[in-house]
Motif scaffolding. Sequence first.
Motif, PDB file in Angstrom:
ATOM      1  N   LEU A  60       0.742  -1.241  -0.037  1.00 21.72           N
ATOM      2  CA  LEU A  60       0.045   0.037  -0.062  1.00 21.72           C
ATOM      3  C   LEU A  60       0.853   1.253   0.004  1.00 21.72           C
ATOM      4  CD1 LEU A  60      -2.723   1.352   0.258  1.00 21.72           C
ATOM      5  CD2 LEU A  60      -2.537   1.086   2.615  1.00 21.72           C
ATOM      6  N   VAL A  61       1.931   1.382   0.723  1.00 19.38           N
ATOM      7  CA  VAL A  61       2.844   2.446   0.819  1.00 19.38           C
ATOM      8  C   VAL A  61       3.493   2.779  -0.455  1.00 19.38           C
ATOM      9  CG1 VAL A  61       4.634   3.381   2.057  1.00 19.38           C
ATOM     10  CG2 VAL A  61       2.988   2.494   3.470  1.00 19.38           C
ATOM     11  N   ALA A  62       4.009   1.534  -1.043  1.00 16.72           N
ATOM     12  CA  ALA A  62       4.767   1.549  -2.188  1.00 16.72           C
ATOM     13  C   ALA A  62       3.710   2.028  -3.407  1.00 16.72           C
ATOM     14  CB  ALA A  62       5.435   0.162  -2.437  1.00 16.72           C
ATOM     15  N   THR A  63       2.471   1.702  -3.617  1.00 10.41           N
ATOM     16  CA  THR A  63       1.742   1.927  -4.753  1.00 10.41           C
ATOM     17  C   THR A  63       0.709   2.730  -4.501  1.00 10.41           C
ATOM     18  OG1 THR A  63       0.274   0.037  -4.037  1.00 10.41           O
ATOM     19  CG2 THR A  63       2.047  -0.678  -5.257  1.00 10.41           C
ATOM     20  N   PHE A  64       0.649   3.644  -3.489  1.00 10.60           N
ATOM     21  CA  PHE A  64      -0.567   4.432  -3.090  1.00 10.60           C
ATOM     22  C   PHE A  64      -0.341   5.617  -4.046  1.00 10.60           C
ATOM     23  CE2 PHE A  64      -2.505   7.913  -0.613  1.00 10.60           C
ATOM     24  CZ  PHE A  64      -3.888   7.264  -0.749  1.00 10.60           C
ATOM     25  N   ARG A  65       0.790   5.998  -4.445  1.00 12.03           N
ATOM     26  CA  ARG A  65       0.821   7.435  -5.283  1.00 12.03           C
ATOM     27  C   ARG A  65       0.353   6.978  -6.707  1.00 12.03           C
ATOM     28  NH1 ARG A  65       6.657  10.318  -3.991  1.00 12.03           N
ATOM     29  NH2 ARG A  65       6.372  10.664  -1.773  1.00 12.03           N
TER      30      ARG A  65
ATOM     31  N   VAL B 294       4.029   1.111  -9.207  1.00 10.92           N
ATOM     32  CA  VAL B 294       3.874  -0.190  -9.121  1.00 10.92           C
ATOM     33  C   VAL B 294       5.191  -0.660  -8.567  1.00 10.92           C
ATOM     34  CG1 VAL B 294       4.178  -2.401 -10.620  1.00 10.92           C
ATOM     35  CG2 VAL B 294       2.794  -0.402 -11.511  1.00 10.92           C
ATOM     36  N   ALA B 295       4.991  -1.616  -7.563  1.00  7.94           N
ATOM     37  CA  ALA B 295       5.768  -2.093  -6.513  1.00  7.94           C
ATOM     38  C   ALA B 295       6.782  -3.221  -7.342  1.00  7.94           C
ATOM     39  CB  ALA B 295       5.171  -2.670  -5.313  1.00  7.94           C
ATOM     40  N   VAL B 296       7.890  -3.126  -7.489  1.00  4.84           N
ATOM     41  CA  VAL B 296       8.762  -4.121  -7.990  1.00  4.84           C
ATOM     42  C   VAL B 296       9.635  -4.841  -7.205  1.00  4.84           C
ATOM     43  CG1 VAL B 296      10.283  -4.477  -9.977  1.00  4.84           C
ATOM     44  CG2 VAL B 296       8.754  -2.686 -10.064  1.00  4.84           C
TER      45      VAL B 296
ATOM     46  N   ARG C 188       8.483   2.807   1.829  1.00  7.00           N
ATOM     47  CA  ARG C 188       8.229   4.108   1.480  1.00  7.00           C
ATOM     48  C   ARG C 188       9.758   4.805   0.620  1.00  7.00           C
ATOM     49  NH1 ARG C 188       7.468   8.025   6.658  1.00  7.00           N
ATOM     50  NH2 ARG C 188      10.017   7.443   6.941  1.00  7.00           N
ATOM     51  N   GLY C 189      10.821   4.169   0.973  1.00  9.13           N
ATOM     52  CA  GLY C 189      12.113   4.335   0.422  1.00  9.13           C
ATOM     53  C   GLY C 189      12.127   3.551  -1.061  1.00  9.13           C
ATOM     54  N   HIS C 190      11.069   3.051  -1.621  1.00  7.68           N
ATOM     55  CA  HIS C 190      11.147   2.108  -2.700  1.00  7.68           C
ATOM     56  C   HIS C 190      11.982   1.077  -2.497  1.00  7.68           C
ATOM     57  CE1 HIS C 190       9.366   6.017  -4.031  1.00  7.68           C
ATOM     58  NE2 HIS C 190      10.461   6.669  -3.912  1.00  7.68           N
ATOM     59  N   ARG C 191      12.007   0.197  -1.411  1.00  5.47           N
ATOM     60  CA  ARG C 191      12.893  -1.027  -1.216  1.00  5.47           C
ATOM     61  C   ARG C 191      11.782  -2.116  -0.908  1.00  5.47           C
ATOM     62  NH1 ARG C 191      15.742  -0.281   2.911  1.00  5.47           N
ATOM     63  NH2 ARG C 191      14.860   1.847   3.580  1.00  5.47           N
ATOM     64  N   VAL C 192      10.920  -2.251  -1.894  1.00  3.64           N
ATOM     65  CA  VAL C 192      10.033  -3.271  -1.476  1.00  3.64           C
ATOM     66  C   VAL C 192      10.350  -4.573  -1.220  1.00  3.64           C
ATOM     67  CG1 VAL C 192       7.793  -4.471  -2.448  1.00  3.64           C
ATOM     68  CG2 VAL C 192       8.127  -1.878  -2.914  1.00  3.64           C
ATOM     69  N   GLN C 193      11.513  -5.077  -1.904  1.00  6.93           N
ATOM     70  CA  GLN C 193      12.135  -6.369  -1.796  1.00  6.93           C
ATOM     71  C   GLN C 193      12.655  -6.280  -0.334  1.00  6.93           C
ATOM     72  OE1 GLN C 193      12.518  -8.841  -4.121  1.00  6.93           O
ATOM     73  NE2 GLN C 193      13.000  -9.944  -1.971  1.00  6.93           N
ATOM     74  N   THR C 194      13.223  -5.301   0.469  1.00  3.81           N
ATOM     75  CA  THR C 194      13.628  -5.226   1.769  1.00  3.81           C
ATOM     76  C   THR C 194      12.474  -5.557   2.670  1.00  3.81           C
ATOM     77  OG1 THR C 194      15.430  -4.046   1.140  1.00  3.81           O
ATOM     78  CG2 THR C 194      14.768  -4.105   3.716  1.00  3.81           C
ATOM     79  N   SER C 195      11.212  -4.768   2.195  1.00  3.73           N
ATOM     80  CA  SER C 195      10.023  -5.189   2.937  1.00  3.73           C
ATOM     81  C   SER C 195       9.564  -6.753   2.987  1.00  3.73           C
ATOM     82  CB  SER C 195       8.818  -4.104   2.371  1.00  3.73           C
ATOM     83  OG  SER C 195       9.248  -2.883   2.702  1.00  3.73           O
TER      84      SER C 195
ATOM     85  N   PRO D 117       4.725 -12.747 -10.515  1.00  2.21           N
ATOM     86  CA  PRO D 117       4.816 -11.704 -11.587  1.00  2.21           C
ATOM     87  C   PRO D 117       6.076 -10.747 -10.982  1.00  2.21           C
ATOM     88  CG  PRO D 117       2.429 -11.719 -10.849  1.00  2.21           C
ATOM     89  CD  PRO D 117       3.122 -12.470  -9.734  1.00  2.21           C
ATOM     90  N   GLY D 118       6.387 -10.756  -9.718  1.00  2.79           N
ATOM     91  CA  GLY D 118       7.285  -9.873  -9.495  1.00  2.79           C
ATOM     92  C   GLY D 118       7.033  -8.051  -9.615  1.00  2.79           C
ATOM     93  N   ARG D 119       5.945  -8.118  -9.685  1.00  4.99           N
ATOM     94  CA  ARG D 119       5.238  -6.736  -9.674  1.00  4.99           C
ATOM     95  C   ARG D 119       3.777  -6.658  -9.062  1.00  4.99           C
ATOM     96  NH1 ARG D 119       7.768  -3.884 -14.021  1.00  4.99           N
ATOM     97  NH2 ARG D 119       5.835  -2.242 -14.123  1.00  4.99           N
ATOM     98  N   ALA D 120       3.745  -5.780  -8.369  1.00  2.00           N
ATOM     99  CA  ALA D 120       2.212  -5.631  -7.635  1.00  2.00           C
ATOM    100  C   ALA D 120       1.648  -4.129  -7.955  1.00  2.00           C
ATOM    101  CB  ALA D 120       2.431  -6.049  -6.216  1.00  2.00           C
ATOM    102  N   THR D 121       0.272  -4.218  -7.576  1.00  2.96           N
ATOM    103  CA  THR D 121      -0.297  -2.838  -7.577  1.00  2.96           C
ATOM    104  C   THR D 121      -1.103  -2.627  -6.501  1.00  2.96           C
ATOM    105  OG1 THR D 121      -2.182  -3.717  -8.683  1.00  2.96           O
ATOM    106  CG2 THR D 121      -0.604  -3.238 -10.173  1.00  2.96           C
ATOM    107  N   LEU D 122      -1.887  -1.469  -6.554  1.00  5.40           N
ATOM    108  CA  LEU D 122      -2.674  -1.428  -5.362  1.00  5.40           C
ATOM    109  C   LEU D 122      -3.503  -2.452  -4.935  1.00  5.40           C
ATOM    110  CD1 LEU D 122      -3.360   1.034  -3.258  1.00  5.40           C
ATOM    111  CD2 LEU D 122      -5.077   2.011  -4.805  1.00  5.40           C
ATOM    112  N   LEU D 123      -4.245  -3.096  -5.862  1.00  9.53           N
ATOM    113  CA  LEU D 123      -5.192  -4.063  -5.769  1.00  9.53           C
ATOM    114  C   LEU D 123      -4.356  -5.176  -4.915  1.00  9.53           C
ATOM    115  CD1 LEU D 123      -7.803  -5.454  -6.382  1.00  9.53           C
ATOM    116  CD2 LEU D 123      -6.418  -6.368  -8.466  1.00  9.53           C
ATOM    117  N   GLN D 124      -3.454  -5.568  -5.233  1.00  8.44           N
ATOM    118  CA  GLN D 124      -2.587  -6.633  -4.454  1.00  8.44           C
ATOM    119  C   GLN D 124      -2.768  -6.536  -2.940  1.00  8.44           C
ATOM    120  OE1 GLN D 124      -1.562  -6.114  -7.534  1.00  8.44           O
ATOM    121  NE2 GLN D 124      -2.145  -8.028  -8.351  1.00  8.44           N
ATOM    122  N   SER D 125      -2.290  -5.154  -2.693  1.00 12.67           N
ATOM    123  CA  SER D 125      -2.111  -4.601  -1.252  1.00 12.67           C
ATOM    124  C   SER D 125      -3.649  -4.694  -0.640  1.00 12.67           C
ATOM    125  CB  SER D 125      -1.850  -3.113  -1.107  1.00 12.67           C
ATOM    126  OG  SER D 125      -2.704  -2.143  -1.696  1.00 12.67           O
ATOM    127  N   GLY D 126      -4.791  -4.276  -1.236  1.00 13.22           N
ATOM    128  CA  GLY D 126      -6.109  -4.204  -0.819  1.00 13.22           C
ATOM    129  C   GLY D 126      -6.541  -5.903  -0.473  1.00 13.22           C
TER     130      GLY D 126
END
Length: 378
Positions: free
Chosen positions: A130-135, A139-141, A291-298, A353-362
């Motif tokens: 959600l934090v990574a894709t809210f803007r 897309v979270a990669v 928030r720092g665009h490090r989704v892999q770390t999350s 897929p290695g990519r996620a959008t706001l839908l996956q967070s929801g």
Amino acid sequence: MTRRTDDDGVRAGTRTPHPLREPTTWVPVVAVAVLALGWGRTPPGPLVAVVGLCLAGAVLSAVHHAEVVAHRVGEPFGSLVLAVAVTVIEVGLIVMLMAGGGDKAATYARDTVFAAVMITCNGIVGLSLLVATFRRGRVAVFNAEGSGGALATVTLLATTTLVLPTFTTGHPGPEFTGAQLVFAAVASLSLYGLFVTVQTVRHRDYFLPVTTGGEAADTSSHAPPPTRTATWWSLGLLLVALVAVVGLAKLVSPTIESGVETAGLPTPVVGVVIALMVLLPETLAALRAARGHRVQTSLNLAYGSAIASIGLTVPAIALASVWLSGPLVLGLGAVHLVLLALTAVVSALTVVPGRATLLQSGVHLVLFAAFVFLSFSP
């Protein structure tokens, strides 16, 4: 003309606050002092608020010092620091609760471990996405190979330790026999060790942040890494803060248990509340990384915490069961089995897929909300 910097990366001519004046330095010490004064006692109502404030301060301090250590050692080792530290102390908390809880504590290990899996795989992952894709349009990669392998490990560990006891016939009820429990403990510990080896040595690049094009991201920071001395101090204060977090959680657990009893809520709620408190540092660290665009770390934090929670807790509980009285119920009920199956399917569709959008967070957050709601209203 740029100002000269010293070896620690601090600009010459600027004044930095003394470390002892930083709240993240003295708050863990104060929290441990409060823990020592209150250990073995049930704090009255007004003091519960003080304990709660110390608990919150210890959580925030743990996040800060974990990030300092992670910055020094780099990924993916940094993600392991907080995950392993929290899980080791979580094991101690579960053992303490089971030792003094009597027959009603038979499901504490199961409830806490399952809550940790749901919190990490749905709560932390959902909030991070959600934090990574809210803007708008973002897309979270992340790296599908690393995240997929971690998810497969979580799924196998959860199935072996929490699902199989429900269907085995060697012992009446959702319990393992002695031999089955030993096998589950050895398998869990072995799989955890294998995962850590792959993550940190054999395929370390699978767990590093990536760019939108799939290349390895530049993980260097504009801020210089902390010195070795500062890193050791942060590591020590991290352990102090984590001891305070779990110890203070243990201190207020009688209040939580009595509140649950008074409200007529089911026993698993205790495990959910404790797991939420213990995993709060990892949640905050994962959100900062997202928030720092490090989704892999999350994702490393989320799935690594779930793996450590099962891979270390089950062997420890199996060993502790030698002197703990009463049964050890590990098998999940029907509702939780459905939630675990949904989590495995949804998580696989998210990470492949290695990519996620706001839908996956929801989707993950709704599944987490369903778990919390059904824990309070089964």
